[in-house]
Design an enzyme around this catalytic site. Structure first.
Site, short mmCIF file in Angstrom:
data_model
loop_
_atom_site.label_atom_id
_atom_site.label_comp_id
_atom_site.label_asym_id
_atom_site.label_seq_id
_atom_site.Cartn_x
_atom_site.Cartn_y
_atom_site.Cartn_z
N GLN A 78 0.89 -1.17 -0.08
CA GLN A 78 -0.11 0.01 -0.01
C GLN A 78 0.92 1.26 0.05
OE1 GLN A 78 -3.12 0.02 2.90
NE2 GLN A 78 -3.95 1.95 2.10
N PHE A 79 1.31 1.70 -1.34
CA PHE A 79 2.11 2.92 -1.47
C PHE A 79 1.34 4.00 -0.80
CE2 PHE A 79 -0.68 3.76 -4.84
CZ PHE A 79 -0.63 5.32 -5.11
N THR A 80 0.08 4.17 -0.57
CA THR A 80 -0.48 5.47 0.03
C THR A 80 -0.26 5.60 1.42
OG1 THR A 80 -2.61 4.10 0.74
CG2 THR A 80 -2.59 5.40 -1.52
#
Length: 146
Positions: A78-80
């Site tokens: 999850q790059f967010t």
């Protein structure tokens, strides 16, 4: 690297309506890889997840690890988690690692978590995933290294 770990009774991840990973009871782990993160960060965090005593013992105290309870994990990229929301109304993602590097370190984290003795399933890197979980407690922690 930044992780959000949640103690769960169960968790699943689906892609295109099909479940591709599941766990429970154990940990649902969101994994964000940032600029400058290295393999040793993934290794340290995998060991920390395996040994962190956040499950209840017989007296109701957080005194057992996922290894102690024989639990499993679901690790989702999850790059967010690296989103910067300090300015404006739209998050910036310049702190997130390049996708090729992020995937390599995410896979390394999962490999090391399995190597610690934690059965671990995953989502699909960079896919549009739907995650469901039942947070147990609720118990949620943020771990960082790097």
């Amino acid at each position: 690297m930044r992780l959000v770990i949640q103690r769960v009774t169960e968790a699943t991840v689906s892609v295109d309506g099909k479940i591709v990973g599941r766990c429970g009871p154990g940990l649902m782990i969101l994994v964000g890889v940032g600029q400058g993160d290295q393999a040793e960060h993934a290794e340290w965090l995998a060991k920390k997840c395996a040994e962190l005593r956040i499950f209840d013992d017989g007296d109701g105290k957080m005194n057992q690890s996922i290894l102690d309870i024989g639990g499993s994990a679901l690790a989702i990229s999850q790059f967010t988690l690296l989103g910067d929301c300090r300015k404006g109304r739209r998050p910036g993602f310049t702190d997130a690692a390049d996708p090729a590097i992020a995937n390599e370190l995410y896979q390394h984290f999962v490999h090391r978590l399995v190597g610690q003795g934690v059965p671990t399933e995953t989502g699909i890197f960079a896919a549009d995933m739907k995650v469901t979980l039942t947070n147990d407690g609720p118990v949620t922690f943020i771990l960082e290294r790097g």
